[in-house]
Design a protein around this motif. Structure first.
Motif, mmCIF file in Angstrom:
data_model
loop_
_atom_site.group_PDB
_atom_site.id
_atom_site.type_symbol
_atom_site.label_atom_id
_atom_site.label_comp_id
_atom_site.label_asym_id
_atom_site.label_seq_id
_atom_site.Cartn_x
_atom_site.Cartn_y
_atom_site.Cartn_z
ATOM 1 N N GLY A 36 -21.026 14.112 -2.748
ATOM 2 C CA GLY A 36 -22.355 14.679 -2.888
ATOM 3 C C GLY A 36 -23.399 14.059 -1.995
ATOM 4 N N ASP A 37 -23.336 12.745 -1.821
ATOM 5 C CA ASP A 37 -24.313 12.077 -0.960
ATOM 6 C C ASP A 37 -24.204 12.556 0.484
ATOM 7 N N ALA A 38 -22.963 12.744 0.947
ATOM 8 C CA ALA A 38 -22.760 13.224 2.316
ATOM 9 C C ALA A 38 -23.286 14.644 2.477
ATOM 10 N N VAL A 39 -23.105 15.468 1.438
ATOM 11 C CA VAL A 39 -23.627 16.839 1.475
ATOM 12 C C VAL A 39 -25.131 16.825 1.672
ATOM 13 N N LEU A 40 -25.826 16.040 0.852
ATOM 14 C CA LEU A 40 -27.290 15.990 0.935
ATOM 15 C C LEU A 40 -27.758 15.461 2.279
ATOM 16 N N LEU A 65 -25.548 18.825 -8.425
ATOM 17 C CA LEU A 65 -25.598 18.794 -6.961
ATOM 18 C C LEU A 65 -26.057 20.136 -6.414
ATOM 19 N N LEU A 66 -25.559 21.215 -6.988
ATOM 20 C CA LEU A 66 -25.944 22.552 -6.532
ATOM 21 C C LEU A 66 -27.455 22.742 -6.640
ATOM 22 N N SER A 71 -32.784 23.018 -4.077
ATOM 23 C CA SER A 71 -34.183 22.575 -4.077
ATOM 24 C C SER A 71 -34.605 22.121 -2.683
ATOM 25 N N GLU A 72 -33.649 21.595 -1.912
ATOM 26 C CA GLU A 72 -33.954 21.114 -0.569
ATOM 27 C C GLU A 72 -33.762 22.191 0.498
#
Length: 217
Positions: A36-40, A65-66, A71-72
Motif C-alpha cells: 500500500g505504501d508503494a501504491v500511494l 487503501l482504496l 481521496s488523492e
C-alpha cells in the motif's frame, strides 16, 4: 496508450498480468507496486490511466487503501482485483470509489476488457458477481437498495419489515427509541421509500423475508 499501474504483493501474479497485457497494443504496464505504501507513493509521483489494485497486500490495504487512493486521485479509475468472489464486497469496493471489480479466478479472461472499460470512464464487474446482484455490465451499474445500508441499518430494516414498532426494536437491540428513529429515517432516505408499507413490499419482493415472517398487529 493506456498506462497501467499494477499493485499486487505477489511477483508471479504481477508477471502473469504483465504477460496478458503485453499482447495489447493499446496499453502498457508502466509501473508496479507490492504494498500500500508503494501504491500511494507512485500515484503521488505520476499520473496513471488505470490502477489495478489487489485488495489484500501487506500494510495498508483493502477498502482503507482504496479510499485513500481515491481521496488523492479522485479522477483515476481503480480496477479492484480480488480473491473475494463476494457480491457484497464488490458493492463495498464500488461505494469506496472503485470503477470495476474483477475476481482473480477470472482475471485472464476479463482483465483486458475491464481495463479498457474503466479507462474509458465506464464500470466493469465480473459476470459471476454481476449475476448475483442483477448488475448490468454498463456505465450504470446499480446494486440492490439494501446494499447501501450499514450492518446496523440493515438489522433495523429487517425488524421494521417484519412489522416491529420503533419501541419494540429499541428494546430488542438495547438502543434508545431516538436512535432507532434516526436509523429508520436514514433507511427511508437511502432506499427512497415514502412509507413503511413500501419498505415491507420491497423486502418481500426481494426475498428478504416471507409473508409469514411479517408481524400482523
Amino acid at each position: 496508450m493506456i498506462r497501467v499501474l499494477i499493485a499486487d504483493d505477489h511477483a508471479i501474479l504481477r508477471d502473469g498480468l504483465k504477460l496478458i497485457l503485453s499482447e495489447c497494443a493499446d496499453m502498457v504496464v508502466a509501473g508496479e507496486a507490492e504494498d500500500g505504501d508503494a501504491v500511494l507513493a507512485m500515484i503521488r509521483d505520476r499520473d496513471w490511466d488505470v490502477l489495478v489494485l489487489d485488495m489484500a497486500m501487506p500494510g495498508k490495504s483493502g477498502i482503507e487503501l482504496l479510499k485513500r487512493v481515491k481521496s488523492e486521485r479522485p479522477r483515476m479509475p481503480v480496477l479492484v482485483l480480488s480473491m473475494q468472489d463476494d457480491s457484497q464486497y464488490a458493492v463495498r469496493s464500488l461505494k469506496a470509489g472503485a470503477s470495476g471489480y474483477v475476481c482473480k479466478a477470472g482475471a485472464s479472461a476479463e482483465l483486458v476488457k475491464a481495463i479498457r472499460k474503466v479507462a474509458a470512464g465506464g464500470m466493469f464487474i465480473s459476470p459471476s458477481i454481476a449475476e448475483n446482484l442483477a448488475f448490468g455490465l454498463s456505465t450504470n451499474v446499480e446494486a440492490p437498495r439494501h446494499s447501501l445500508l450499514t450492518a446496523r441499518e440493515y438489522e433495523v430494516f429487517m425488524l421494521i419489515a417484519s412489522g416491529h414498532g420503533t419501541t419494540a426494536i429499541a428494546n430488542r437491540l438495547h438502543l434508545s427509541v431516538k436512535t432507532i428513529s434516526t436509523h429508520k429515517a436514514r433507511i427511508m432516505e437511502k432506499m427512497e421509500f415514502a412509507s413503511t408499507a413500501d419498505l415491507i413490499k420491497y423486502a418481500l419482493k426481494h426475498g428478504l423475508l416471507e409473508n409469514e415472517d411479517v408481524v400482523h398487529k
